[in-house]
Design a protein around this motif. Structure first.
Motif, PDB file in Angstrom:
ATOM      1  N   VAL A 110       0.828  -1.208   0.000  1.00  0.00           N
ATOM      2  CA  VAL A 110       0.000   0.000   0.000  1.00  0.00           C
ATOM      3  C   VAL A 110       0.861   1.257   0.000  1.00  0.00           C
ATOM      4  CG1 VAL A 110      -1.793   1.284   1.217  1.00  0.00           C
ATOM      5  CG2 VAL A 110      -1.880  -1.197   1.156  1.00  0.00           C
ATOM      6  N   ALA A 111       1.950   1.252   0.735  1.00  0.00           N
ATOM      7  CA  ALA A 111       2.816   2.430   0.778  1.00  0.00           C
ATOM      8  C   ALA A 111       3.335   2.784  -0.609  1.00  0.00           C
ATOM      9  CB  ALA A 111       3.983   2.188   1.740  1.00  0.00           C
ATOM     10  N   MET A 112       3.745   1.786  -1.360  1.00  0.00           N
ATOM     11  CA  MET A 112       4.232   2.044  -2.719  1.00  0.00           C
ATOM     12  C   MET A 112       3.112   2.544  -3.619  1.00  0.00           C
ATOM     13  SD  MET A 112       6.350  -0.458  -5.264  1.00  0.00           S
ATOM     14  CE  MET A 112       6.554  -0.037  -7.020  1.00  0.00           C
ATOM     15  N   MET A 113       1.929   1.959  -3.496  1.00  0.00           N
ATOM     16  CA  MET A 113       0.797   2.388  -4.320  1.00  0.00           C
ATOM     17  C   MET A 113       0.415   3.830  -4.025  1.00  0.00           C
ATOM     18  SD  MET A 113      -1.599  -1.020  -4.149  1.00  0.00           S
ATOM     19  CE  MET A 113      -1.051  -2.596  -4.793  1.00  0.00           C
ATOM     20  N   ILE A 114       0.406   4.193  -2.748  1.00  0.00           N
ATOM     21  CA  ILE A 114       0.083   5.566  -2.361  1.00  0.00           C
ATOM     22  C   ILE A 114       1.116   6.534  -2.927  1.00  0.00           C
ATOM     23  CG2 ILE A 114      -0.022   7.145  -0.390  1.00  0.00           C
ATOM     24  CD1 ILE A 114      -1.295   4.859   1.206  1.00  0.00           C
ATOM     25  N   ALA A 115       2.382   6.157  -2.861  1.00  0.00           N
ATOM     26  CA  ALA A 115       3.445   7.023  -3.387  1.00  0.00           C
ATOM     27  C   ALA A 115       3.322   7.195  -4.897  1.00  0.00           C
ATOM     28  CB  ALA A 115       4.809   6.444  -3.020  1.00  0.00           C
ATOM     29  N   MET A 116       2.887   6.153  -5.591  1.00  0.00           N
ATOM     30  CA  MET A 116       2.661   6.274  -7.030  1.00  0.00           C
ATOM     31  C   MET A 116       1.567   7.295  -7.312  1.00  0.00           C
ATOM     32  SD  MET A 116       2.817   2.231  -8.032  1.00  0.00           S
ATOM     33  CE  MET A 116       2.131   2.487  -9.672  1.00  0.00           C
ATOM     34  N   ILE A 164       9.696   2.397   4.110  1.00  0.00           N
ATOM     35  CA  ILE A 164       8.615   1.485   4.502  1.00  0.00           C
ATOM     36  C   ILE A 164       8.654   0.216   3.652  1.00  0.00           C
ATOM     37  CG2 ILE A 164       6.115   1.174   4.684  1.00  0.00           C
ATOM     38  CD1 ILE A 164       5.882   4.206   5.066  1.00  0.00           C
ATOM     39  N   CYS A 165       8.678   0.396   2.340  1.00  0.00           N
ATOM     40  CA  CYS A 165       8.556  -0.762   1.451  1.00  0.00           C
ATOM     41  C   CYS A 165       9.886  -1.276   0.916  1.00  0.00           C
ATOM     42  CB  CYS A 165       7.624  -0.442   0.284  1.00  0.00           C
ATOM     43  SG  CYS A 165       8.198   0.853  -0.814  1.00  0.00           S
ATOM     44  N   GLY A 166      10.954  -0.505   1.102  1.00  0.00           N
ATOM     45  CA  GLY A 166      12.258  -0.960   0.652  1.00  0.00           C
ATOM     46  C   GLY A 166      12.524  -0.753  -0.824  1.00  0.00           C
ATOM     47  N   VAL A 167      11.603  -0.136  -1.542  1.00  0.00           N
ATOM     48  CA  VAL A 167      11.794   0.151  -2.962  1.00  0.00           C
ATOM     49  C   VAL A 167      12.364   1.562  -3.090  1.00  0.00           C
ATOM     50  CG1 VAL A 167      10.679   0.349  -5.217  1.00  0.00           C
ATOM     51  CG2 VAL A 167       9.840  -1.322  -3.548  1.00  0.00           C
ATOM     52  N   PRO A 168      13.480   1.742  -3.794  1.00  0.00           N
ATOM     53  CA  PRO A 168      14.068   3.075  -3.928  1.00  0.00           C
ATOM     54  C   PRO A 168      13.069   4.093  -4.473  1.00  0.00           C
ATOM     55  CG  PRO A 168      15.589   1.413  -4.743  1.00  0.00           C
ATOM     56  CD  PRO A 168      14.288   0.715  -4.474  1.00  0.00           C
ATOM     57  N   ILE A 172      10.250   3.913  -7.645  1.00  0.00           N
ATOM     58  CA  ILE A 172       8.810   4.167  -7.512  1.00  0.00           C
ATOM     59  C   ILE A 172       8.371   5.265  -8.470  1.00  0.00           C
ATOM     60  CG2 ILE A 172       6.977   4.946  -5.963  1.00  0.00           C
ATOM     61  CD1 ILE A 172       8.562   3.750  -3.643  1.00  0.00           C
ATOM     62  N   THR A 173       9.143   6.340  -8.528  1.00  0.00           N
ATOM     63  CA  THR A 173       8.801   7.475  -9.382  1.00  0.00           C
ATOM     64  C   THR A 173       8.777   7.092 -10.850  1.00  0.00           C
ATOM     65  OG1 THR A 173       9.771   9.023  -7.785  1.00  0.00           O
ATOM     66  CG2 THR A 173       9.456   9.814 -10.041  1.00  0.00           C
TER      67      THR A 173
END
Length: 217
Positions: A110-116, A164-168, A172-173
């Motif tokens: 969810v953290a990655m999706m929100i950041a997207m 949070i998610c460990g993805v740079p 993500i961007t």
């Protein structure tokens, strides 16, 4: 409750037997967000070959489904369609078909999706025409406020999501930009996203991503 509703514990309901939560973390959000029968088949195999981008989010059909899905994915890759696997593990499906593997910490999708979504709102990458026609305006407004931190003062950027998610944050961007510019996008989320505490939120967020970019059928 008949099928073990995901939130049954909060309503004082009992759980009938083992396996009762198999689909409820997916089925209930589909009713909330899409208003459709949760017993419909969610895997969108029929549109794989017409997509411009295929995203396998927690989805490993090489291990969980019959091989015809993997065969179709291989055909898609042969046609030059990018396939991105987002998984904590490097799966057989990722090995066989993915153009890119994005490793992510378990239960942090969810953290990655929100950041997207944060990237899309700020860079004006949402499909405004689709949203205006099909998406509840109040819901969009409230989620946008949350994503941008208008109320809680926490701007949920890729930099916020990274620890949070460990993805740079850069990954993500760039993935968010690719996703928004690759319509139609075929996003396949597995039931695994719903089989965790608050798993319904991952399924909901995935639906929001598709709605914001006009990829919801």
């Amino acid at each position: 409750l008949g099928e073990g509703f995901m939130l049954s514990a909060w309503f004082g309901a009992g759980v009938a037997d083992w396996g009762d939560h198999s689909r409820q973390g997916v089925a209930e959000p589909e009713r909330w967000v899409l208003g459709r029968d949760a017993h419909e088949d969610r895997q969108d195999e029929g549109n794989l070959l017409t997509s411009k981008l295929i995203v396998l989010w927690g989805f490993n059909p090489g291990k969980t489904l019959s091989n015809h899905v993997v065969y179709t994915l291989i055909r898609a890759r042969e046609r030059g369609i990018p396939i991105i696997s987002i998984e904590p593990r490097y799966t057989p499906t990722g090995e066989a078909v993915a153009s890119q593997w994005i490793p992510i910490r378990p239960t942090t999708d969810v953290a990655m999706m929100i950041a997207m979504a944060n990237v899309w709102f700020k860079e004006d990458l949402c499909d405004k025409e689709f949203i205006k026609k099909w998406v509840d305006p109040e819901g969009v407004r409230r989620w946008k406020e949350y994503v941008l931190g208008t109320v809680d003062r926490i701007d949920k950027t890729p930099q916020w999501a990274e620890p949070i998610c460990g993805v740079p944050a850069e990954t993500i961007t760039e993935f968010a930009r690719l996703y928004a510019r690759s319509k139609p996008v075929n996003l396949n989320t597995a039931w695994s996203l719903g089989r965790q505490f608050f798993g319904e939120n991952g399924i909901r967020a995935a639906m929001y991503l598709q709605a914001l970019t006009g990829n919801t059928l």
